[in-house]
Design a protein around this motif. Structure first.
Motif, mmCIF file in Angstrom:
data_model
loop_
_atom_site.group_PDB
_atom_site.id
_atom_site.type_symbol
_atom_site.label_atom_id
_atom_site.label_comp_id
_atom_site.label_asym_id
_atom_site.label_seq_id
_atom_site.Cartn_x
_atom_site.Cartn_y
_atom_site.Cartn_z
ATOM 1 N N TYR A 62 0.798 -1.047 0.076
ATOM 2 C CA TYR A 62 -0.129 -0.008 -0.057
ATOM 3 C C TYR A 62 0.677 1.292 0.177
ATOM 4 O O TYR A 62 1.851 1.455 0.806
ATOM 5 C CB TYR A 62 -0.967 -0.081 1.131
ATOM 6 N N SER A 64 1.489 5.594 -0.190
ATOM 7 C CA SER A 64 0.722 6.785 -0.358
ATOM 8 C C SER A 64 1.789 7.816 -0.798
ATOM 9 O O SER A 64 3.089 7.948 -0.484
ATOM 10 C CB SER A 64 0.598 7.179 1.200
ATOM 11 N N LYS A 69 0.274 11.563 4.918
ATOM 12 C CA LYS A 69 -1.071 10.821 5.052
ATOM 13 C C LYS A 69 -1.254 9.486 5.720
ATOM 14 O O LYS A 69 -0.209 8.885 6.013
ATOM 15 C CB LYS A 69 -1.744 10.556 3.540
ATOM 16 N N TYR A 71 -3.185 7.188 5.240
ATOM 17 C CA TYR A 71 -3.788 6.006 4.295
ATOM 18 C C TYR A 71 -3.160 6.113 3.003
ATOM 19 O O TYR A 71 -2.784 7.162 2.454
ATOM 20 C CB TYR A 71 -5.629 6.570 4.217
ATOM 21 N N PRO A 72 -3.489 4.963 2.350
ATOM 22 C CA PRO A 72 -2.540 4.733 1.172
ATOM 23 C C PRO A 72 -3.517 5.388 -0.285
ATOM 24 O O PRO A 72 -4.667 5.401 -0.062
ATOM 25 C CB PRO A 72 -2.555 3.358 0.941
ATOM 26 N N ASP A 73 -2.695 5.616 -1.291
ATOM 27 C CA ASP A 73 -3.505 6.074 -2.334
ATOM 28 C C ASP A 73 -3.504 4.773 -3.163
ATOM 29 O O ASP A 73 -4.703 4.983 -3.981
ATOM 30 C CB ASP A 73 -2.584 7.109 -3.168
ATOM 31 N N TYR A 160 -0.548 6.981 -10.200
ATOM 32 C CA TYR A 160 -0.081 5.907 -9.558
ATOM 33 C C TYR A 160 0.568 4.729 -10.275
ATOM 34 O O TYR A 160 1.786 4.508 -9.739
ATOM 35 C CB TYR A 160 -1.338 5.378 -8.773
#
Length: 275
Positions: A62, A64, A69, A71-73, A160
């Protein structure tokens, strides 16, 4: 919808009596994946083939882009393959890529270790929908998956995938002369802009994550106890009740919805038995 629970106009267009006018089939969501393959060093000597088992080391990550942050992108799923045959099975049968893509991956992977990766868009904004083809239950429904219908999804996914592709320039990958396998059929080599290139690549190599959800969302189709609005003694307990798709695989969350539904039913039966 065949039972009369769904959008009124749509049901009436198929002469289905309306039991409850609800947005069933709307807000369909899924995780979109983009496949990428890197051929690396020479593959080790082959082992005896067991066609009943496909073994391959699996790594999940995962990431980011903004390290501040919590939480992951995006998520990545990675397999290391020493034999191109399992990759061909994934490509053709599981993900249903066109033959030209799978053949290129196979041909360029012979004799090489290959990192087979899937870069997953965790928080899609795009929405699809499910419609009835007719009132005949034997007819398959019409499914509009809506992938990349919101342009922000393509922009983010391309970013991504570009970020993930940087692994090719890490110390290990350079030590094994790693090279990304790009199917020529995509036609992205003529894209001069980096952003346009990765958008082209994402559009060519995207595939469903098979995480369909949201088409009977809580709050608009079912209440907090999974009861269908306007219908007695009917609940829905699967991924379709998720108002927004989870930022990870949907399997565990769907199991917990089922577990919670079982608890709710037991609670309701217990309360009724006490009355």
């Amino acid at each position: 919808m065949l039972s009369g629970i769904g959008p009124k106009e749509h049901l009436e267009s198929h002469n289905i009596p309306v039991v409850s006018d609800l947005p069933v089939g709307q807000s369909l969501q899924d995780h979109i994946m983009v496949m990428m393959a890197h051929k690396m060093g020479k593959s080790p000597p082959p082992k005896p083939v067991d066609y009943s088992y496909i073994g391959s080391p699996l790594m999940m990550g995962y990431t980011s882009l903004n390290k501040s942050k919590n939480y992951p992108d995006y998520q990545s799923i990675n397999f290391i393959m020493n034999d191109p045959t399992p990759m061909l099975q994934f490509c053709s049968f599981y993900f249903s890529y066109i033959d030209e893509i799978c053949q290129t991956l196979y041909d360029k992977s012979i004799g090489k270790e290959v990192l087979f990766s899937l870069v997953i868009l965790l928080y899609p904004e795009s929405r699809g929908r499910i419609l009835l083809r007719s009132a005949d239950p034997k007819e398959k429904p019409i499914i509009y998956n809506g992938y990349y219908s919101d342009p922000i999804d393509l922009e983010r996914h391309a970013m991504y995938v570009e970020d993930f592709a940087k692994i090719q320039h890490t110390e290990f990958f350079e030590s094994v002369n790693a090279e990304r396998v790009e199917p020529e059929v995509c036609g992205c080599e003529n894209k001069y802009s980096t952003e346009e290139y990765w958008k082209c690549y994402a559009l060519c190599m995207m595939v469903s994550g098979y995480h369909y959800s949201g088409s009977a969302a809580m709050g608009v189709v079912v209440d907090s106890r999974l009861n269908v609005f306007g219908v007695q003694k009917l609940r829905v307990a699967d991924a379709s009740v998720m108002p927004k798709i989870t930022g990870a695989n949907t399997n565990a969350a769907t199991i917990m919805i089922g577990e919670r539904a079982a608890d709710i039913i037991k609670e309701d039966l217990f309360l009724r038995s006490r009355c």
